[in-house]
Design a protein around this motif. Structure first.
Motif, PDB file in Angstrom:
ATOM      1  N   ALA A   1       3.659 -13.625 -14.313  1.00 56.58           N
ATOM      2  CA  ALA A   1       4.940 -13.796 -12.487  1.00 56.58           C
ATOM      3  C   ALA A   1       6.007 -12.819 -13.160  1.00 56.58           C
ATOM      4  O   ALA A   1       6.654 -12.308 -12.275  1.00 56.58           O
ATOM      5  CB  ALA A   1       4.955 -15.156 -12.811  1.00 56.58           C
ATOM      6  N   GLY A   2       6.111 -12.991 -14.925  1.00 51.94           N
ATOM      7  CA  GLY A   2       7.511 -11.867 -15.230  1.00 51.94           C
ATOM      8  C   GLY A   2       6.660 -10.732 -14.693  1.00 51.94           C
ATOM      9  O   GLY A   2       8.027 -10.277 -14.286  1.00 51.94           O
ATOM     10  N   VAL A   3       6.023 -10.535 -15.187  1.00 51.96           N
ATOM     11  CA  VAL A   3       5.095  -8.941 -15.306  1.00 51.96           C
ATOM     12  C   VAL A   3       5.833  -8.485 -13.683  1.00 51.96           C
ATOM     13  O   VAL A   3       6.149  -7.342 -13.173  1.00 51.96           O
ATOM     14  CB  VAL A   3       4.345  -8.228 -15.688  1.00 51.96           C
ATOM     15  N   TRP A   4       5.263  -9.400 -12.421  1.00 50.89           N
ATOM     16  CA  TRP A   4       5.836  -8.814 -11.617  1.00 50.89           C
ATOM     17  C   TRP A   4       7.082  -9.001 -11.015  1.00 50.89           C
ATOM     18  O   TRP A   4       7.603  -7.846  -9.746  1.00 50.89           O
ATOM     19  CB  TRP A   4       5.269 -10.305 -10.792  1.00 50.89           C
ATOM     20  N   ALA A   5       8.104 -10.000 -11.386  1.00 52.45           N
ATOM     21  CA  ALA A   5       9.069  -9.188 -10.921  1.00 52.45           C
ATOM     22  C   ALA A   5       9.389  -8.306 -11.755  1.00 52.45           C
ATOM     23  O   ALA A   5      10.982  -8.237 -10.992  1.00 52.45           O
ATOM     24  CB  ALA A   5      10.110 -11.438 -11.664  1.00 52.45           C
ATOM     25  N   ASN A   6       9.685  -8.449 -12.488  1.00 51.50           N
ATOM     26  CA  ASN A   6      10.026  -6.811 -13.145  1.00 51.50           C
ATOM     27  C   ASN A   6       9.345  -5.299 -12.007  1.00 51.50           C
ATOM     28  O   ASN A   6      10.514  -4.587 -12.153  1.00 51.50           O
ATOM     29  CB  ASN A   6       9.464  -6.619 -14.783  1.00 51.50           C
ATOM     30  N   GLN A   7       8.322  -5.397 -12.161  1.00 46.80           N
ATOM     31  CA  GLN A   7       8.118  -4.377 -11.541  1.00 46.80           C
ATOM     32  C   GLN A   7       8.925  -3.842 -10.161  1.00 46.80           C
ATOM     33  O   GLN A   7       8.592  -3.677  -9.052  1.00 46.80           O
ATOM     34  CB  GLN A   7       6.011  -4.463 -11.636  1.00 46.80           C
ATOM     35  N   ALA A   8       8.614  -5.050  -9.660  1.00 45.60           N
ATOM     36  CA  ALA A   8       9.471  -6.228  -7.836  1.00 45.60           C
ATOM     37  C   ALA A   8      10.460  -5.264  -7.542  1.00 45.60           C
ATOM     38  O   ALA A   8      10.881  -4.225  -7.099  1.00 45.60           O
ATOM     39  CB  ALA A   8       8.982  -7.150  -7.428  1.00 45.60           C
TER      40      ALA A   8
ATOM     41  N   ARG B   1      10.596 -18.550 -22.220  1.00 43.46           N
ATOM     42  CA  ARG B   1       9.778 -17.675 -23.216  1.00 43.46           C
ATOM     43  C   ARG B   1       8.883 -16.339 -22.098  1.00 43.46           C
ATOM     44  O   ARG B   1       9.187 -15.776 -22.580  1.00 43.46           O
ATOM     45  CB  ARG B   1       9.666 -18.473 -24.320  1.00 43.46           C
ATOM     46  N   TRP B   2       7.650 -17.429 -21.871  1.00 47.43           N
ATOM     47  CA  TRP B   2       6.844 -16.640 -21.611  1.00 47.43           C
ATOM     48  C   TRP B   2       7.448 -15.849 -20.303  1.00 47.43           C
ATOM     49  O   TRP B   2       6.516 -14.450 -19.972  1.00 47.43           O
ATOM     50  CB  TRP B   2       5.774 -17.030 -21.590  1.00 47.43           C
ATOM     51  N   PHE B   3       7.915 -16.586 -19.098  1.00 45.34           N
ATOM     52  CA  PHE B   3       8.753 -15.445 -18.251  1.00 45.34           C
ATOM     53  C   PHE B   3       9.529 -14.458 -18.623  1.00 45.34           C
ATOM     54  O   PHE B   3       9.354 -13.449 -18.003  1.00 45.34           O
ATOM     55  CB  PHE B   3       8.661 -16.199 -17.102  1.00 45.34           C
ATOM     56  N   ARG B   4      10.299 -14.767 -19.290  1.00 50.20           N
ATOM     57  CA  ARG B   4      11.399 -13.633 -19.857  1.00 50.20           C
ATOM     58  C   ARG B   4      10.468 -12.629 -20.631  1.00 50.20           C
ATOM     59  O   ARG B   4      10.887 -10.990 -20.240  1.00 50.20           O
ATOM     60  CB  ARG B   4      12.197 -14.730 -20.131  1.00 50.20           C
ATOM     61  N   GLN B   5       9.462 -12.630 -21.247  1.00 55.94           N
ATOM     62  CA  GLN B   5       8.574 -12.000 -21.742  1.00 55.94           C
ATOM     63  C   GLN B   5       8.568 -11.126 -20.383  1.00 55.94           C
ATOM     64  O   GLN B   5       8.425  -9.882 -21.267  1.00 55.94           O
ATOM     65  CB  GLN B   5       7.542 -12.202 -23.271  1.00 55.94           C
ATOM     66  N   GLY B   6       7.668 -11.532 -19.660  1.00 56.59           N
ATOM     67  CA  GLY B   6       6.775 -11.328 -19.498  1.00 56.59           C
ATOM     68  C   GLY B   6       8.506  -9.828 -17.933  1.00 56.59           C
ATOM     69  O   GLY B   6       7.556  -8.717 -17.885  1.00 56.59           O
ATOM     70  N   PHE B   7       9.134 -10.271 -17.596  1.00 56.66           N
ATOM     71  CA  PHE B   7      10.048 -10.124 -17.216  1.00 56.66           C
ATOM     72  C   PHE B   7      10.195  -8.591 -17.617  1.00 56.66           C
ATOM     73  O   PHE B   7      11.058  -7.967 -17.454  1.00 56.66           O
ATOM     74  CB  PHE B   7      11.362 -10.801 -16.267  1.00 56.66           C
ATOM     75  N   GLU B   8      11.247  -8.818 -18.836  1.00 58.49           N
ATOM     76  CA  GLU B   8      11.861  -7.843 -20.008  1.00 58.49           C
ATOM     77  C   GLU B   8      11.186  -6.565 -20.487  1.00 58.49           C
ATOM     78  O   GLU B   8      11.452  -5.433 -20.028  1.00 58.49           O
ATOM     79  CB  GLU B   8      12.452  -8.077 -20.919  1.00 58.49           C
ATOM     80  N   ARG B   9       9.360  -7.037 -20.390  1.00 57.25           N
ATOM     81  CA  ARG B   9       8.798  -5.999 -20.851  1.00 57.25           C
ATOM     82  C   ARG B   9       7.832  -5.146 -19.922  1.00 57.25           C
ATOM     83  O   ARG B   9       7.951  -3.969 -19.917  1.00 57.25           O
ATOM     84  CB  ARG B   9       7.972  -7.112 -21.381  1.00 57.25           C
ATOM     85  N   GLY B  10       7.669  -6.205 -18.995  1.00 55.36           N
ATOM     86  CA  GLY B  10       6.897  -5.066 -17.747  1.00 55.36           C
ATOM     87  C   GLY B  10       5.293  -4.716 -17.762  1.00 55.36           C
ATOM     88  O   GLY B  10       5.520  -3.980 -17.726  1.00 55.36           O
TER      89      GLY B  10
END
Length: 290
Positions: free
Chosen positions: A211-218, A268-277
């Motif tokens: 979900a964090g990866v999606w948030a980053n890319q979106a 932590r894991w949402f933030r990691q996905g969001f920060e790293r994308g």
């Protein structure tokens, strides 16, 4: 969150309460957070193993539910448009990620329901909350859950709601990647599902990271986040951590019964996905500690 900038998905459908089949919104074609909580609390009260109850619920009454109701487009509402915009963004983001890896993303459908719904994972009512069913590759969302998210979990804001949708879509990505199949194989070999280090927690935390990866890319694609949006998503992740929910329900915490992860782990894991994308940043199964 400027969600109006998002492309509307054609894969959002609506189901009549009581378990009828879906009808399309806008012209196109596992248990979730709330369900796991309810099953856990009932199991604890009855002295039952929650994994056994979850297994029975996932099996339903012997096979995938048949959906026969004719699809039709109901009157558009702001909630419907919001869901279509968020799902459309997940489709765009994951399609791009899959293309970059030389693959093709298979889009899930999202079924909006009120009161109850019939899925390939069996019947579900509004108490179950949002969930993804790998049997039919569909996300299910009771339209009243957004009110519960704000009122009960004190996590308001459009981006908090978008995080919930993206988390369930994250489970769909796991299904496509074979993560769910591998998790089930490890469970059959005796690996524990529950517990702060269990497979269920690792699977849920990976969906948070996706979900964090999606948030980053979106955000890169649409530039639609506003001040406070990320904080609202983190507030939602905090509110639905196992430790916080157990503390509210019984007054103490039992890490050995965790199924989704603590508030700190989810953040932590949402933030990691969001920060790293980057999907490669979401290896919760190989990470120690979580």
């Amino acid at each position: 969150m400027l969600w109006q900038k998002g492309r509307r998905s054609d894969n959002v459908v609506s189901s009549e309460g009581g378990g009828g089949g879906p009808r399309r919104l806008g012209g196109g074609p596992g248990l979730g957070i709330g369900g796991i909580i309810i099953v856990f609390l009932i199991s604890w009260a009855l002295g039952k193993n929650p994994l056994e109850m979850l297994s029975l619920l996932s099996q339903g009454d012997g096979g995938p539910a048949q959906q026969t109701q004719t699809e039709r487009a109901p009157e558009a509402t702001q909630t419907n448009e919001f869901v279509r915009a968020v799902l459309g963004s997940t489709e765009d983001v994951w399609s791009q990620i899959y293309r970059s890896a030389g693959g093709q993303y298979k889009q899930p459908r999202l079924v909006l329901f009120q009161g109850g719904v019939n899925s390939a994972c069996g019947m579900a009512n509004s108490a179950v909350g949002p969930f993804y069913c790998p049997g039919d590759q569909q996300v299910y969302l009771d339209t009243s859950f957004f009110d519960e998210l704000s009122n009960r979990f004190k996590a308001s804001g459009d981006f908090a709601r978008a995080y919930v949708i993206a988390h369930e879509v994250g489970h769909h990505v796991q299904n496509l990647m074979g993560v769910m199949r591998k998790t089930e194989e490890m469970r059959r070999r005796g690996a524990p599902m529950e517990g702060a280090d269990g497979l269920s927690v690792r699977q849920e935390l990976q969906a948070d990271c996706f979900a964090g990866v999606w948030a980053n890319q979106a955000q890169r694609q649409l530039q639609w986040l506003e001040a406070g949006d990320v904080e609202s998503a983190l507030a939602a992740a905090t509110a639905i951590g196992d430790d916080k929910l157990q503390k509210q329900a019984r007054g103490y915490v039992v890490p050995d019964s965790f199924t989704h992860g603590s508030s700190a782990q989810r953040v932590r894991w949402f933030r990691q996905g969001f920060e790293r994308g980057d999907v490669n940043a979401c290896d919760t199964f190989g990470s120690q500690p979580l």
